[in-house]
Scaffold this active site. Sequence first.
Site, short mmCIF file in Angstrom:
data_model
loop_
_atom_site.label_atom_id
_atom_site.label_comp_id
_atom_site.label_asym_id
_atom_site.label_seq_id
_atom_site.Cartn_x
_atom_site.Cartn_y
_atom_site.Cartn_z
N SER A 183 0.80 -1.23 0.00
CA SER A 183 0.00 0.00 0.00
C SER A 183 0.83 1.28 0.00
O SER A 183 0.30 2.34 -0.28
CB SER A 183 -0.94 -0.01 1.19
OG SER A 183 -0.20 0.03 2.39
N HIS A 211 -5.73 -4.63 -1.49
CA HIS A 211 -5.54 -3.47 -2.38
C HIS A 211 -5.52 -3.86 -3.86
O HIS A 211 -5.46 -2.99 -4.72
CB HIS A 211 -4.23 -2.73 -2.05
CG HIS A 211 -4.33 -1.81 -0.89
ND1 HIS A 211 -4.98 -0.60 -0.94
CD2 HIS A 211 -3.87 -1.92 0.38
CE1 HIS A 211 -4.91 0.00 0.24
NE2 HIS A 211 -4.24 -0.78 1.06
N LYS A 242 -12.71 -1.97 0.66
CA LYS A 242 -11.94 -1.09 -0.24
C LYS A 242 -12.67 -0.99 -1.59
O LYS A 242 -13.74 -0.39 -1.65
CB LYS A 242 -10.50 -1.57 -0.34
CG LYS A 242 -9.76 -1.38 0.98
CD LYS A 242 -8.28 -1.66 0.92
CE LYS A 242 -7.60 -1.21 2.21
NZ LYS A 242 -7.13 -2.34 3.03
C1 LIG Z 1 -6.97 -2.75 4.43
C2 LIG Z 1 -6.22 -4.00 4.56
C3 LIG Z 1 -6.60 -4.99 5.47
C4 LIG Z 1 -7.72 -4.77 6.46
O1 LIG Z 1 -8.96 -4.86 5.84
P1 LIG Z 1 -10.26 -4.55 6.72
O2 LIG Z 1 -11.36 -5.29 6.03
O3 LIG Z 1 -10.42 -3.07 6.71
O4 LIG Z 1 -10.00 -5.08 8.09
C5 LIG Z 1 -5.91 -6.17 5.48
N1 LIG Z 1 -4.87 -6.39 4.65
C6 LIG Z 1 -4.46 -5.45 3.77
C7 LIG Z 1 -3.29 -5.73 2.87
C8 LIG Z 1 -5.10 -4.22 3.71
O5 LIG Z 1 -4.68 -3.29 2.87
#
Ligand SMILES: *Cc1c(COP(=O)(O)O)cnc(C)c1O
Length: 396
Positions: A183, A211, A242
């Site tokens: 990210s 992502h 996301k």
């Molecule tokens: C955002 C993210 C998470 C967490 O996801 P949530 O559903 O918000 O708990 C886990 N792993 C990665 C790589 C992320 O970018």
Amino acid sequence: MYQDYKLYLQDELFHIEEAGLSKKERIIVSPQGALIKVIGGKEVINFCANNYLGLSNDSRLIEAAKNALDTRGFGMSSVRFICGTQDLHKKLEASIAKFFGTEDTILYAACFDANGGVFEPLLSEKDAIISDALNHASIIDGVRLCKAQRYRYANADMKDLENQLIAAQAQRFRLIVTDGVFSMDGNVAPLDKIYELAEKYHAMVMVDESHSAGVVGKTGRGVTERFNLRGKIEILTGTLGKAFGGAIGGFTTGKKEIIDLLRQRSRPYLFSNSIPPMVAAAGIRMFEIMNETNDLQDKLHKNTAYFVERMIAAGFDIKPTESAICAVMLYDARLSQEMATRLLDEGIYVTGFYYPVVPKGQARIRVQISAAHETAHLDKCITAFTKVARELAIIK
Ligand SMILES: *Cc1c(COP(=O)(O)O)cnc(C)c1O
């Protein structure tokens, strides 16, 4: 006791503030979208949400959620295995498996829980987890909860991964785990090479698609599509928070027996509430949309290429990206803050990242592109970046 403890906390908080590491929340008073209204009424163009496909305020998902609210109620008041499974949950799990070309799926309240609950039931002290150094916090925490031997390799460094795999040959089973997209840089894990090494050194692979799902690959099916490895990777995890609508929810999808065992033993699944029916229903609708058309992914890819190309032409130093994350490198923490503040004055909402979120001397502004952005939004952003960067003598 609390009087003493309070002093300790106040001291901790003071040090966070003093180091400039205090996280402040900006209050938004509109739905999530390309344009958002922040408290005080100012409207800004948003370039820091994970709303990659622009679905966070999509009328079709809202309608599906409202309909489920009317027909299936508000909440489940139960974990899945007691009385918390509706047909909607099963249908969403099937939709996710179909999307990724996997055998079965298990839902969680969040991907943080999916990652927190995936390792401990599957691996023991006889086994090995080989983890990328830049993996998400939830993977790190999940690994901590598991008794398997831990190995770590430098970010996307295949030579180092190979060395760790050689060191891990003493263990019974080996699992390589990586984020699909990292990210901070927006780089994609080299899954083709990881898969080759896994074959060579007898290991399984897990990819966190948080992502990358909806973003990477021609049709947004994630890194397994990008590297032609659909159905080959044992474990994928991901989020509904996301690209996939942005509400809440996570999942693990992959080999049938793995999912079966997680349903029996994964603690965040067994001991935490089911996702609300409206979230499941909107998720089902979202995957229907993905199956009907590729318009959103196409627009996102077009937007990202457009933005990156013009930013490079304007003289910015952009990290090579294969995702919708565009890291504008500034290398100076103070500058990244100053730039983000000035961009907000110009109506462009972006975030500056600096140590310890990224390595020392690697400060940057992260821009996240969305299918919700129109060309005019992107142009405004590029113009504002250019103006502010000239004022700050970052570019000529
Ligand atoms: C955002 C993210 C998470 C967490 O996801 P949530 O559903 O918000 O708990 C886990 N792993 C990665 C790589 C992320 O970018």
